[in-house]
Design an enzyme around this catalytic site. Structure first.
Site, PDB file in Angstrom:
ATOM      1  N   TYR A 245     -37.853  45.226  31.376  1.00 21.09           N
ATOM      2  CA  TYR A 245     -37.810  44.283  32.593  1.00 21.09           C
ATOM      3  C   TYR A 245     -37.213  42.858  32.224  1.00 21.09           C
ATOM      4  O   TYR A 245     -36.015  42.474  32.817  1.00 21.09           O
ATOM      5  CB  TYR A 245     -38.933  44.277  33.522  1.00 21.09           C
ATOM      6  CG  TYR A 245     -38.835  43.450  34.915  1.00 21.09           C
ATOM      7  CD1 TYR A 245     -38.129  44.054  35.874  1.00 21.09           C
ATOM      8  CD2 TYR A 245     -39.330  42.403  34.739  1.00 21.09           C
ATOM      9  CE1 TYR A 245     -37.932  43.331  36.943  1.00 21.09           C
ATOM     10  CE2 TYR A 245     -39.080  41.551  36.180  1.00 21.09           C
ATOM     11  CZ  TYR A 245     -38.312  42.195  37.065  1.00 21.09           C
ATOM     12  OH  TYR A 245     -38.162  41.430  38.523  1.00 21.09           O
TER      13      TYR A 245
ATOM     14  N   SER B 135     -35.268  36.251  37.057  1.00 20.53           N
ATOM     15  CA  SER B 135     -36.816  36.304  37.364  1.00 20.53           C
ATOM     16  C   SER B 135     -37.260  35.197  36.372  1.00 20.53           C
ATOM     17  O   SER B 135     -36.607  34.740  35.226  1.00 20.53           O
ATOM     18  CB  SER B 135     -37.308  37.524  36.846  1.00 20.53           C
ATOM     19  OG  SER B 135     -38.866  37.331  36.517  1.00 20.53           O
TER      20      SER B 135
HETATM   21  P1  NAD Z   1     -38.032  45.742  46.255  1.00 17.50           P
HETATM   22  O1  NAD Z   1     -38.690  46.924  45.662  1.00 17.50           O
HETATM   23  O2  NAD Z   1     -38.979  45.729  47.596  1.00 17.50           O
HETATM   24  O3  NAD Z   1     -36.548  45.992  46.675  1.00 17.50           O
HETATM   25  C1  NAD Z   1     -35.619  46.265  45.724  1.00 17.50           C
HETATM   26  C2  NAD Z   1     -34.698  47.246  46.474  1.00 17.50           C
HETATM   27  O4  NAD Z   1     -33.462  47.833  45.588  1.00 17.50           O
HETATM   28  C3  NAD Z   1     -35.219  48.292  47.277  1.00 17.50           C
HETATM   29  O5  NAD Z   1     -34.807  48.506  48.470  1.00 17.50           O
HETATM   30  C4  NAD Z   1     -34.437  49.543  46.514  1.00 17.50           C
HETATM   31  O6  NAD Z   1     -34.199  50.426  47.164  1.00 17.50           O
HETATM   32  C5  NAD Z   1     -33.240  48.933  45.915  1.00 17.50           C
HETATM   33  N1  NAD Z   1     -32.738  49.757  44.791  1.00 17.50           N
HETATM   34  C6  NAD Z   1     -33.398  49.899  43.733  1.00 17.50           C
HETATM   35  N2  NAD Z   1     -32.895  50.852  43.082  1.00 17.50           N
HETATM   36  C7  NAD Z   1     -31.702  51.059  43.531  1.00 17.50           C
HETATM   37  C8  NAD Z   1     -30.552  51.867  43.270  1.00 17.50           C
HETATM   38  N3  NAD Z   1     -30.422  52.755  42.213  1.00 17.50           N
HETATM   39  N4  NAD Z   1     -29.702  51.989  43.996  1.00 17.50           N
HETATM   40  C9  NAD Z   1     -29.642  51.082  45.398  1.00 17.50           C
HETATM   41  N5  NAD Z   1     -30.669  50.481  45.688  1.00 17.50           N
HETATM   42  C10 NAD Z   1     -31.546  50.307  44.851  1.00 17.50           C
HETATM   43  O7  NAD Z   1     -38.354  44.651  45.411  1.00 17.50           O
HETATM   44  P2  NAD Z   1     -38.158  42.887  45.619  1.00 17.50           P
HETATM   45  O8  NAD Z   1     -39.456  42.598  45.016  1.00 17.50           O
HETATM   46  O9  NAD Z   1     -37.701  42.654  46.960  1.00 17.50           O
HETATM   47  O10 NAD Z   1     -37.129  42.811  44.357  1.00 17.50           O
HETATM   48  C11 NAD Z   1     -35.554  42.030  44.776  1.00 17.50           C
HETATM   49  C12 NAD Z   1     -35.256  41.594  43.576  1.00 17.50           C
HETATM   50  O11 NAD Z   1     -36.186  40.401  43.115  1.00 17.50           O
HETATM   51  C13 NAD Z   1     -35.275  42.388  42.242  1.00 17.50           C
HETATM   52  O12 NAD Z   1     -34.112  42.130  41.604  1.00 17.50           O
HETATM   53  C14 NAD Z   1     -36.383  41.846  41.652  1.00 17.50           C
HETATM   54  O13 NAD Z   1     -36.182  42.253  39.976  1.00 17.50           O
HETATM   55  C15 NAD Z   1     -36.543  40.737  41.730  1.00 17.50           C
HETATM   56  N6  NAD Z   1     -37.671  39.984  41.467  1.00 17.50           N
HETATM   57  C16 NAD Z   1     -38.807  40.268  42.343  1.00 17.50           C
HETATM   58  C17 NAD Z   1     -40.261  39.782  41.894  1.00 17.50           C
HETATM   59  C18 NAD Z   1     -41.458  40.121  42.650  1.00 17.50           C
HETATM   60  O14 NAD Z   1     -42.425  39.651  42.364  1.00 17.50           O
HETATM   61  N7  NAD Z   1     -41.329  40.897  43.653  1.00 17.50           N
HETATM   62  C19 NAD Z   1     -40.133  38.732  40.968  1.00 17.50           C
HETATM   63  C20 NAD Z   1     -39.188  38.301  40.428  1.00 17.50           C
HETATM   64  C21 NAD Z   1     -37.628  38.928  40.477  1.00 17.50           C
END
Ligand code: NAD
Length: 263
Positions: free
Chosen positions: A163, A149
């Site tokens: 986080y 991130s």
């Molecule tokens: P999201 O919540 O839509 O997707 C995350 C996925 O991870 C979900 O489908 C969830 O079921 C899965 N997951 C979580 N815990 C789990 C577990 N114990 N076992 C198996 N699967 C599990 O979130 P997103 O925004 O698509 O995030 C994807 C990545 O991007 C993450 O690593 C997040 O930290 C990173 N990220 C997101 C943002 C944002 O603003 N959305 C910003 C920076 C980084």
């Protein structure tokens, strides 16, 4: 991604050559049911990559192989690369995308928050990389894309101590592994998004009593490009890092921020 490759290489022969770099390739994507994960899976499959999807519930996802499970289960995380390799015949690309977010300062962080965030955001990708690297090395190489991130790669944001720490840890692990395994033909890099319009962000707004659509529109005004990222904006960069177009990138952390750096 096709738009990106066209910009990268306006000469059509070169364009086709780069696109063909995915020919016969296979991938494992974690967090495949989430916002960014679903976009990554769709982009890879659009390039004819055969994909194994991992998440707690993968029943609604179009993919070649479905590997449901909980990443907090260490046996499941350890076994994912071999399971994908066995089902697909090889493993060329690994996208460690699954993640969870916890909010608040350390004084409001519980033991359960710690185990969940460290388990999903750091320990699981560590275990999956550790198992995938020997498989890729035996094949002569591969590409791993981790998900950090902006808050992990560069500077933390306030009120998200756990986080930010986990995202800094996966950023550092990526840099270390990128150096250590380049000689095996394995390129390990990370994407570092800022705000992305996914369930992670939207549920966070909803929990705090904000209308997600309104909050996202307001947040977009703080980004020089005029909007926060959509999942496809991140998926295109993941696809680039997974492709041979990124053949000289090892251990890099790519910020995807629409011109809004964290400071
Ligand atoms: P999201 O919540 O839509 O997707 C995350 C996925 O991870 C979900 O489908 C969830 O079921 C899965 N997951 C979580 N815990 C789990 C577990 N114990 N076992 C198996 N699967 C599990 O979130 P997103 O925004 O698509 O995030 C994807 C990545 O991007 C993450 O690593 C997040 O930290 C990173 N990220 C997101 C943002 C944002 O603003 N959305 C910003 C920076 C980084």
């Amino acid at each position: 991604m096709k738009r990106f490759l066209a910009l990268l290489s306006p000469v059509s022969d070169k364009h086709e050559e780069i696109q063909m770099s995915f020919s016969g390739k296979t991938a494992l994507v974690t967090g495949a049911a989430g916002g960014i994960g679903a976009a990554v899976v769709a982009s890879l499959r659009e390039q004819d990559v055969r994909v194994a999807v991992a998440d707690r519930d993968v029943s609604g996802i179009e993919a070649e192989v479905h590997l449901p499970g909980d990443l907090l289960d260490t046996n499941y995380a350890d076994g994912l690369p071999l399971a994908a390799h066995a089902a697909l015949g090889r493993l060329d690309i690994l996208v460690n995308n699954a993640g969870v977010i916890s909010r608040g300062p350390v004084t409001e962080t519980t033991d359960a928050d710690w185990h969940l965030s460290v388990g999903v955001n750091v320990e699981a990708p560590f275990r999956i990389c550790r198992a995938a690297i020997p498989l890729m090395a035996r094949q002569g190489g591969g590409a791993i894309v981790n998900t950090s991130s902006c808050w992990g790669a560069k500077a933390p944001g306030s009120n998200h101590a756990l986080y930010c720490m986990t995202k800094a840890a996966i950023a550092s692990l990526t840099q270390c592994m990128g150096m250590d395994h380049a000689h095996q033909g394995i390129r390990i890099n990370a994407v570092c998004p800022n705000e992305v319009n996914t369930p992670m962000l939207r549920t966070g707004f909803a929990k705090r009593g904000f209308d997600p659509d309104h909050a996202i529109a307001e947040l977009g005004k703080t980004v020089p490009l005029g909007r926060i990222a959509e999942p496809e904006d991140i998926a295109d960069v993941v696809l680039f890092l997974a492709s041979d177009a990124a053949r000289y990138l090892c251990g890099t952390l790519i910020e995807i921020n629409g011109g809004k750096p964290v400071s």
